[in-house]
Design a protein around this motif. Structure first.
Motif, PDB file in Angstrom:
ATOM      1  N   TYR A  64       8.650  -8.994 -23.405  1.00 52.08           N
ATOM      2  CA  TYR A  64       9.534 -10.169 -23.328  1.00 52.08           C
ATOM      3  C   TYR A  64      10.279 -10.409 -24.642  1.00 52.08           C
ATOM      4  O   TYR A  64      11.494 -10.563 -24.671  1.00 52.08           O
ATOM      5  CB  TYR A  64       8.689 -11.380 -22.943  1.00 52.08           C
ATOM      6  N   LEU A  67      10.780  -8.613 -18.531  1.00 45.94           N
ATOM      7  CA  LEU A  67      10.061  -9.893 -18.613  1.00 45.94           C
ATOM      8  C   LEU A  67       8.556  -9.716 -18.753  1.00 45.94           C
ATOM      9  O   LEU A  67       7.820 -10.685 -18.910  1.00 45.94           O
ATOM     10  CB  LEU A  67      10.341 -10.740 -17.363  1.00 45.94           C
ATOM     11  N   SER A  68       8.092  -8.477 -18.694  1.00 44.95           N
ATOM     12  CA  SER A  68       6.648  -8.250 -18.668  1.00 44.95           C
ATOM     13  C   SER A  68       6.004  -8.606 -20.001  1.00 44.95           C
ATOM     14  O   SER A  68       6.639  -8.542 -21.054  1.00 44.95           O
ATOM     15  CB  SER A  68       6.345  -6.782 -18.362  1.00 44.95           C
ATOM     16  N   ASP A  72       0.652 -10.649 -14.105  1.00 43.82           N
ATOM     17  CA  ASP A  72       1.527 -10.877 -15.246  1.00 43.82           C
ATOM     18  C   ASP A  72       2.653 -11.749 -14.697  1.00 43.82           C
ATOM     19  O   ASP A  72       3.480 -11.286 -13.912  1.00 43.82           O
ATOM     20  CB  ASP A  72       2.066  -9.537 -15.759  1.00 43.82           C
ATOM     21  N   THR A  87      12.150  -6.764 -14.155  1.00 42.47           N
ATOM     22  CA  THR A  87      10.711  -7.004 -14.112  1.00 42.47           C
ATOM     23  C   THR A  87      10.058  -6.453 -15.376  1.00 42.47           C
ATOM     24  O   THR A  87       9.221  -7.104 -15.999  1.00 42.47           O
ATOM     25  CB  THR A  87      10.105  -6.330 -12.857  1.00 42.47           C
ATOM     26  N   ARG A 114       5.238 -13.127 -15.922  1.00 42.99           N
ATOM     27  CA  ARG A 114       6.612 -12.929 -16.378  1.00 42.99           C
ATOM     28  C   ARG A 114       7.367 -14.262 -16.531  1.00 42.99           C
ATOM     29  O   ARG A 114       8.466 -14.436 -16.034  1.00 42.99           O
ATOM     30  CB  ARG A 114       7.367 -11.976 -15.439  1.00 42.99           C
ATOM     31  N   TYR A 115       6.729 -15.186 -17.236  1.00 38.04           N
ATOM     32  CA  TYR A 115       7.362 -16.490 -17.475  1.00 38.04           C
ATOM     33  C   TYR A 115       8.692 -16.328 -18.198  1.00 38.04           C
ATOM     34  O   TYR A 115       8.817 -15.529 -19.130  1.00 38.04           O
ATOM     35  CB  TYR A 115       6.471 -17.339 -18.387  1.00 38.04           C
TER      36      TYR A 115
END
Lengths: 485, 484
Positions: free
Chosen positions: B368, B363-364, A270, B360, A272-273
């Motif tokens: 998001y 943003l997953s 993943d 973290t 996480r962009y």
């Protein structure tokens, strides 16, 4: 077999031919000692920041214009987060949601002579990672960060390709284009132009795509074709035997000629962009895009058409001569230096000249024979100073850098004999020396004409004008026949 | 000498009252004497400081001295300093010697400033009390049982205790202003983009901004003048010349319109702090300013938005500390994953790990939109609040922090309460605005700070507003008894 259809999309990574990296001032030259071309930014030191290389943006814009794509007036760099030892920052800066080039197309030529338009979904800018070296470290790994931060343009096609051959044709066309544009050196062995192929199969007529596998890092046209063909077979066999294709990443092993599973979708990262807060959105104004448009060279297709009309070349000749910009330029320089004779020039550039380059595996830039020198040779064929056959000998000497054509002809005494009395003298000598053959010829063995031509050329060391030799020999041999009769 | 401000020291150096070497020696002695009780410095660079001081004296002899030539300062240990340990308050960089200078350091060096050393800070600037530092907590010079605030707590304590007349700090959610308030000094967080972030170890890149901390607004003006300016190496730095802040300090405040956000004076504000702040505002009215109540209706969203954006960015920014190229690496890693998890597990403290995990998560995939994107939308709402406010007023005032300095250990196990310490400062970072804190009184022994917030690039106005107040009050001249 006939009921299956293959669907292929390619992601091509073209390394942009800039002097420095995409976000730092370090050099991009290939083959330097490990870690000598990585500055604090490339090493991901604490506190460093990226600054976008303007040239990279110009190059991406040129590609976009060349494939009739939309150039995004605003594009965004994002961070793709994952841990890997050769990824110094723990993220790769890449364009994600808003790439610089969107919705283009490329026309490919198929073997049956038809052509097909392939959609280009997008092309985005990103930085390359470094290289992990697993040999020579006795169970440890070495990391070379010279490549880290090298600018890449990732060009993503629509799933419009239907066979390995089409995929190769597309890849070749794109390769030709980026080299033409001067934005990529196209060196596939050094990894400057490489490809990931997304391959799936479906039953003909099925509106849904099948599950795809992604084959990573194909760095030659041959491998692309073989890997895709293998993968198509594998998927069809799998489905026909009741199995299911799983979405996964596969690697092609050229030694075994097969693809192997690397990781499945479940194991996928993943990433996480998110937009990189160190870089502002990239805004392009019309003037910048217009400047890139003006800087576009003549594109291969346009050049080919022009060669066909301007030089009256066949489609085949024009294709061969415009295959690379260097070759096309060389050809045009030869024609210009000679002041005409485009067909003669084409024959020589495509013939001996290209053959010598291939034989020695040289780039055109390293050719020992300049266009002006080649034209100097062709001029002497044109004015009949030498024959085409002698010209081949002169060309070899040109290649060996023995001076220009005139000097070589002079030094070696290769000037063609066109003096009728001199040629007649040689013919008389040959006839006198071969009474048996003469008798046989006179008895009707016409094939011996060639023997006499050969003897005359041999005695004149190839310098006698072949046409005159033919005419005079015919005259003399026939003249005697007439007398005897 | 140590009781003098930068402006006064500059004048003394100019008249030859003492040399920079003498001054530097005197301050290094104070550092040696007092740092053990304060723990304000992580690294003291005595030798290079004296060399810089001698060079400054030489420069003065050659007639090439500027206002900061020979002035000792300290750098927060978040700024990379060439050849000097740059730890960022973390075990993971405990032995990291930076190979280059941050732009801020470079510019202050060029101005002739003398670096005494690197100051303590919350680990990677994540904290409001300086208790998350790998090097132990800093103590507040006004009361050694109290925290100095954070994350620039070492800089604030060092300035308040007269170990250095000025220091650099960084402010991501209040890290200059809150410790300035809690230590009774003046500090300014400039507009985002005003000061280059090159060489400033990133915590949350879209919020981080460096700035000066000193006893007076005048000193902050002198330091900011040297620090501010466009830097090609930072794409977020703004290409706009910095004004001569020191020259603009004296503008009168007549007619100045001060906005008082009702949200900054409501629930959660300590009533004693509120009284001190109201007294300061009354002083401004005497100086000719008008006050008007305003509203920043989205203020309550600032902390939740911040604790999504900042951890998200930090989770990515801190990924480079992986034990591969530099920094702490665990002993005998058995494979790559072990190298990563143990190096980072051992190298990062609990608060840093908490924020990396939160970020973290935020943003997953699948989260998001609900977190990061939402938080970015809130930033816009908060910026809009300020935009509307600045259509009516010149500056906004309120308390810098809802309480005075709290005791060491008091909030360390309760992150949410700790986070509330920055409730008035965080919105300023989310909007990218400049904010200043100046000392305006005490509750008991402990100082109270007034926050002044301005529109973009109005640092000159903020410094002017603080300076005029300091011309008629003496809070900024008070020194903690033990360090007077």
């Amino acid at each position: 077999m006939m009921e299956w259809e293959t669907v292929i999309g390619l992601e091509i990574h073209a390394q942009l031919a800039t002097q420095s990296k995409i976000f730092s001032g370090a050099a991009t030259a290939y083959g330097a000692e490990p870690n000598t071309q990585a500055c604090a930014i490339d090493l991901g030191m604490p506190g460093v920041l990226p600054v976008l290389n303007r040239e990279v943006v110009r190059m991406a814009t040129m590609l976009g214009l060349a494939i009739d794509a939309q150039i995004a007036r605003r594009s965004v760099f994002a961070r793709k987060n994952y841990f890997y030892p050769d990824l110094p920052k723990g993220y790769q800066i890449s364009q994600y949601e808003l790439p610089i080039v969107q919705k283009g197309q490329l026309t490919i030529d198929l073997e049956d002579g038809s052509s097909k338009v392939i959609g280009v979904t997008r092309a985005h800018l990103e930085e390359d990672a470094g290289k992990s070296l697993h040999e020579d470290f006795h169970g440890l790994s070495g990391i070379d960060l010279n490549r880290a931060g090298t600018p890449l343009l990732e060009i993503v096609s629509e799933p419009d390709l239907r066979s390995a051959k089409e995929a190769v044709a597309y890849m070749k066309k794109l390769h030709q284009l980026v080299v033409y544009l001067g934005i990529c050196d196209g060196n596939m062995q050094e990894g400057s132009f490489r490809c990931d192929a997304n391959v799936s199969v479906r039953r003909k007529g099925d509106p849904q795509f099948g599950t795809r596998a992604e084959i990573k890092n194909l760095n030659s046209f041959r491998f692309v074709e073989r890997a895709i063909d293998f993968e198509i077979e594998r998927q069809i066999e799998l489905i026909e035997s009741g199995g299911k294709v799983v979405q996964e990443t596969r690697l092609y092993d050229p030694d075994q000629g097969e693809t192997r599973s690397m990781r499945s979708k479940e194991e996928a990262n993943d990433y996480r962009y998110f937009p990189d807060p160190d870089l502002l959105p990239l805004a392009l104004d019309e003037a910048f895009i217009e400047a890139a448009r003006v800087a576009l060279p003549e594109l291969p297709e346009v050049k080919k058409q022009r060669f066909m009309t301007q030089y009256e070349l066949s489609g085949y000749d024009a294709s061969v001569l415009t295959a690379s910009r260097d070759l096309a330029d060389y050809y045009e320089a030869t024609v210009a230096a000679l002041g005409g004779e485009p067909k003669l020039c084409a024959n020589w550039v495509m013939g001996d000249f290209s053959a010598f380059l291939n034989k020695e595996n040289r780039d055109l830039a390293d050719s020992p024979v300049s266009a002006v020198r080649l034209a100097g040779l062709l001029r002497r064929i044109q004015d009949r100073t030498i024959s085409g056959k002698i010209a081949k000998e002169v060309f070899e000497a040109l290649w060996a850098s023995e001076g220009d054509a005139d000097a070589i002809i002079e030094k070696r005494g290769l000037r063609q004999i066109t003096d009728t009395s001199a040629i007649e003298k040689v013919i008389d000598d040959v006839i006198a020396a071969n009474p048996e053959q003469l008798a046989q010829y006179r008895a009707g063995k016409d094939k011996l004409f060639g023997f006499f031509v050969g003897q005359v050329m041999k005695l004149s060391k190839g310098k006698a004008n072949p046409q005159q030799v033919n005419d005079l020999l015919m005259e003399k041999l026939q003249g005697r026949n007439d007398l005897l009769a | 000498m140590h009781e003098k401000t930068i402006a006064q020291l500059s004048a003394s150096l100019a008249t030859g009252e003492f040399s920079s070497e003498e001054l530097t020696r005197a301050l290094l002695e104070r550092v040696e004497r007092f740092n053990p009780s304060l723990n304000a410095f992580i690294t003291v660079t005595a030798e290079s400081a004296l060399a810089q001081a001698r060079a400054a004296d030489e420069r003065r002899r050659q007639g090439a001295a500027g206002l900061l030539t020979g002035i000792p300062i300290a750098h927060k240990d978040i700024f990379c300093t060439d050849g000097v340990r740059t730890s960022c308050g973390s075990r993971i960089l405990d032995r990291f010697i930076a190979p280059y200078n941050a732009t801020v350091v470079e510019r202050l060096n060029a101005a002739g400033a003398v670096m005494l050393g690197k100051t303590n800070m919350d680990e990677f600037a994540m904290g409001s009390s300086n208790e998350t530092s790998f090097y132990g907590p800093v103590r507040n010079p006004w009361d050694l049982d109290a925290v100095p605030g954070g994350s620039s707590g070492g800089s604030a304590a060092a300035v308040a205790a007269r170990l250095t007349p000025g220091a650099t700090g960084t402010d991501t959610g209040g890290s200059i202003r809150q410790p300035a308030a809690l230590c009774g000094i003046t500090g300014i967080k400039p507009t985002y983009g005003r000061v280059s972030r090159w060489g400033m170890i990133a915590y949350a890149s879209s919020l981080d901004q460096g700035g000066p901390m000193a006893r007076t607004a005048e000193d902050c003006a002198l330091l900011l003048g040297a620090m501010a300016g466009f830097d090609l190496r930072d794409s977020t730095s703004v290409d706009r010349p910095a004004p001569d802040y020191a020259a603009l300090l004296d503008q009168p405040l007549t007619g100045l319109k001060i906005g008082l956000p009702k949200e900054y004076f409501g629930e959660g504000l300590d009533s004693a702090v509120a009284r001190v702040v109201e007294d300061a505002i009354a002083e401004y009215r005497k100086l000719g300013a008008e006050t008007v109540e305003i509203s920043l209706p989205n203020s309550h969203l600032a902390i939740p938005a911040y604790y999504v954006v900042a951890p998200a960015e930090c989770s990515s920014n801190l990924a480079r500390f992986d034990g591969v190229r530099y920094g702490h690496r665990c002993e005998n890693p058995k494979d790559l994953l072990d190298l990563y998890t143990r190096s980072r597990g051992e190298g990062f403290g609990a608060e840093v790990q908490r924020r990396i995990l939160v970020g973290t998560f935020a943003l997953s995939a699948g989260y998001y939109d609900a977190y990061y994107l939402k938080a970015q939308q809130i930033r816009r709402l908060i910026s809009d609040d300020f935009r509307q406010a600045f259509a009516q007023v010149d500056v906004i005032m309120g308390p810098t922090s809802p309480t005075v300095a709290f005791n060491l250990g008091e909030k360390v196990d309760d992150p949410i309460t700790m986070y509330l310490s920055d409730i008035y400062t965080i919105a300023v970072n989310l909007a990218g605005l400049p904010g200043l804190s100046l000392p305006v009184g005490f509750v008991g022994q402990r100082p109270v700070g007034l926050q002044v917030i301005g529109d973009y690039f109005t640092e000159d106005r903020l410094l002017n507003v603080a300076h005029r107040y300091q011309q008629v009050t003496d809070w900024h001249q008070r020194a903690p008894t033990a360090f007077a």
